[in-house]
Design a protein around this motif. Structure first.
Motif, PDB file in Angstrom:
ATOM      1  N   PRO A 152     -55.627  -0.030 -83.153  1.00  0.00           N
ATOM      2  CA  PRO A 152     -56.609  -0.392 -83.733  1.00  0.00           C
ATOM      3  C   PRO A 152     -56.135  -2.378 -84.110  1.00  0.00           C
ATOM      4  O   PRO A 152     -56.994  -3.615 -84.552  1.00  0.00           O
ATOM      5  CB  PRO A 152     -57.119   0.390 -85.395  1.00  0.00           C
ATOM      6  N   ALA A 153     -55.162  -1.719 -85.019  1.00  0.00           N
ATOM      7  CA  ALA A 153     -53.747  -3.382 -85.795  1.00  0.00           C
ATOM      8  C   ALA A 153     -53.805  -4.530 -84.741  1.00  0.00           C
ATOM      9  O   ALA A 153     -55.234  -5.863 -85.118  1.00  0.00           O
ATOM     10  CB  ALA A 153     -52.944  -3.050 -85.973  1.00  0.00           C
ATOM     11  N   GLY A 154     -53.861  -4.509 -83.097  1.00  0.00           N
ATOM     12  CA  GLY A 154     -53.481  -5.371 -81.997  1.00  0.00           C
ATOM     13  C   GLY A 154     -54.884  -5.634 -81.616  1.00  0.00           C
ATOM     14  O   GLY A 154     -55.143  -6.689 -81.152  1.00  0.00           O
ATOM     15  N   ALA A 164     -56.277  -9.508 -82.094  1.00  0.00           N
ATOM     16  CA  ALA A 164     -56.736 -10.195 -80.599  1.00  0.00           C
ATOM     17  C   ALA A 164     -57.897 -10.781 -80.811  1.00  0.00           C
ATOM     18  O   ALA A 164     -58.657 -12.294 -80.629  1.00  0.00           O
ATOM     19  CB  ALA A 164     -56.896  -9.031 -79.720  1.00  0.00           C
ATOM     20  N   ILE A 165     -58.979  -9.852 -81.580  1.00  0.00           N
ATOM     21  CA  ILE A 165     -60.393 -10.781 -81.519  1.00  0.00           C
ATOM     22  C   ILE A 165     -60.566 -11.875 -83.071  1.00  0.00           C
ATOM     23  O   ILE A 165     -60.778 -12.243 -82.367  1.00  0.00           O
ATOM     24  CB  ILE A 165     -61.252  -8.892 -82.248  1.00  0.00           C
ATOM     25  N   ALA A 206     -45.970  -8.784 -87.651  1.00  0.00           N
ATOM     26  CA  ALA A 206     -46.357  -7.557 -87.791  1.00  0.00           C
ATOM     27  C   ALA A 206     -47.624  -7.169 -88.486  1.00  0.00           C
ATOM     28  O   ALA A 206     -47.803  -7.246 -89.305  1.00  0.00           O
ATOM     29  CB  ALA A 206     -44.943  -7.110 -87.412  1.00  0.00           C
ATOM     30  N   ALA A 207     -48.342  -5.930 -87.578  1.00  0.00           N
ATOM     31  CA  ALA A 207     -48.649  -5.395 -88.731  1.00  0.00           C
ATOM     32  C   ALA A 207     -49.167  -3.853 -87.818  1.00  0.00           C
ATOM     33  O   ALA A 207     -48.958  -3.664 -86.767  1.00  0.00           O
ATOM     34  CB  ALA A 207     -50.458  -6.461 -87.667  1.00  0.00           C
ATOM     35  N   ALA A 213     -54.412  -0.917 -90.797  1.00  0.00           N
ATOM     36  CA  ALA A 213     -54.121  -1.087 -89.320  1.00  0.00           C
ATOM     37  C   ALA A 213     -55.109  -2.372 -89.712  1.00  0.00           C
ATOM     38  O   ALA A 213     -54.574  -3.687 -88.887  1.00  0.00           O
ATOM     39  CB  ALA A 213     -53.994   0.212 -88.970  1.00  0.00           C
ATOM     40  N   VAL A 214     -56.174  -2.287 -89.841  1.00  0.00           N
ATOM     41  CA  VAL A 214     -57.207  -3.817 -89.151  1.00  0.00           C
ATOM     42  C   VAL A 214     -56.867  -4.496 -90.205  1.00  0.00           C
ATOM     43  O   VAL A 214     -56.936  -5.788 -89.720  1.00  0.00           O
ATOM     44  CB  VAL A 214     -58.737  -3.159 -88.789  1.00  0.00           C
TER      45      VAL A 214
END
Ligand SMILES: Cc1cc2nc3c(=O)[nH]c(=O)nc-3n(C[C@H](O)[C@H](O)[C@H](O)COP(=O)(O)OP(=O)(O)OC[C@H]3O[C@@H](n4cnc5c(N)ncnc54)[C@H](O)[C@@H]3O)c2cc1C
Length: 266
Positions: free
Chosen positions: A12-14, A18-19, A236-237, A250-251
């Protein structure tokens, strides 16, 4: 090709990072183990995710991936082995390929494995994380492979194909033995196997091993209020930055990391 953003980890974070990058018209490559094979994808209905009560892990990951794809996010499946800032770029190695970005976001989730006894001590002196990268150093020699990487069998097959004598061991309880370099391993039953090299082929790699010089605290990546790490151009996330290990955080951090990474590129 140089991407604006390289995103390591397709959870979800990555995927949120990207979105957000595509919504800002930046190119984005997500490099990850299969996102649909992550532990989250097996999670049953989740009660606390805002706006989507009862969503399953798989529905959430599939939805994020579809949204990212529709916006033009590119995907590369594989295990990232290293992240290196180099001037105006960040280089990320995936198996034996290297990709270049203007900045990188680490969205690795939690590294579930503690290092093995001897692992840090013998890293680069007989311990390797990638058979297709380092295998040639062990041609016609004895090696031990252990791990849970999705491409584990392929990596073992590659070592055999170049003449390595491969012994497969379980990671749990394995110790790496040696003096100036690796001489063998001891497994959980106390059985010793002499070898010249040890390939630890895990699905995830501890952040500090992935990016030398990256500051961590209790195994989590240290970030500032802009999600920047101690390395230039590296953000980082998500779970990899520490508690709470929850979706909403995370999001949120994925969005922030992309926002500040893009701002940092000027
Ligand atoms: C069974 C279960 C139930 C859960 N239920 C809830 C809940 O109800 N509510 C809630 O808020 N949270 C819940 N969580 C926690 C939630 O899933 C996490 O907080 C969230 O997934 C974190 O997202 P992330 O993107 O940071 O990491 P992850 O979702 O862990 O994604 C990280 C991705 O990066 C990949 N990766 C890591 N290292 C590498 C590498 N070196 N190379 C390539 N790819 C790599 C991983 O394989 C993975 O696909 C649950 C978790 C599980 C496992």
């Amino acid at each position: 090709m140089k991407y604006d953003l390289l995103i390591v980890g397709g959870g979800p974070a990555g995927l949120t990072a990207a979105i957000h990058a595509r919504a800002r018209n930046k190119s984005a490559l997500v490099i990850s183990n299969d996102p649909l094979a992550s532990p989250l994808s097996k999670a049953p209905a989740m009660a606390n995710y805002p706006g989507l009560p009862g969503v399953t892990g798989r529905e959430l990951v599939e939805g994020l991936m579809a949204q990212a794809r529709d916006l033009g996010v590119e995907f590369k499946q594989g295990r990232v082995l290293s992240v290196m800032p180099m001037g105006e770029s960040v280089m990320v190695s995936v198996g034996s390929d290297v990709v270049e970005g203007g900045a990188a976001i680490l969205a690795l989730g939690v590294a579930r494995a503690a290092p093995l006894r001897g692992e840090n001590e013998f890293l680069g002196r007989g311990v390797s994380y990638c058979a297709t990268c380092d295998g040639m150093f062990y041609r016609n020699k004895s090696v031990v492979c252990a791990g849970d990487a999705p491409n584990f069998e392929e990596e073992v097959e590659f070592l055999r194909s170049i003449g390595c004598q491969v012994t497969v061991k379980r990671l749990a309880g394995l110790s790496i033995l040696g003096e100036s370099a690796v001489t063998g391993v001891r497994d959980a039953k106390g059985e010793e196997t002499p070898c010249d090299g040890v390939f630890l082929l895990r699905a995830s790699i501890a952040p500090a091993q992935l990016a030398p010089g990256l500051e961590t605290e209790g195994g989590y990546i240290k970030v500032d209020g802009r999600m920047a790490t101690s390395l230039p151009g590296v953000y980082a996330a998500g779970d990899c930055t520490g508690q709470p290990l929850q979706l909403a955080k995370a999001v949120g951090q994925g969005q922030m990391a992309a926002h500040f990474a893009i701002e940092g590129m000027g």
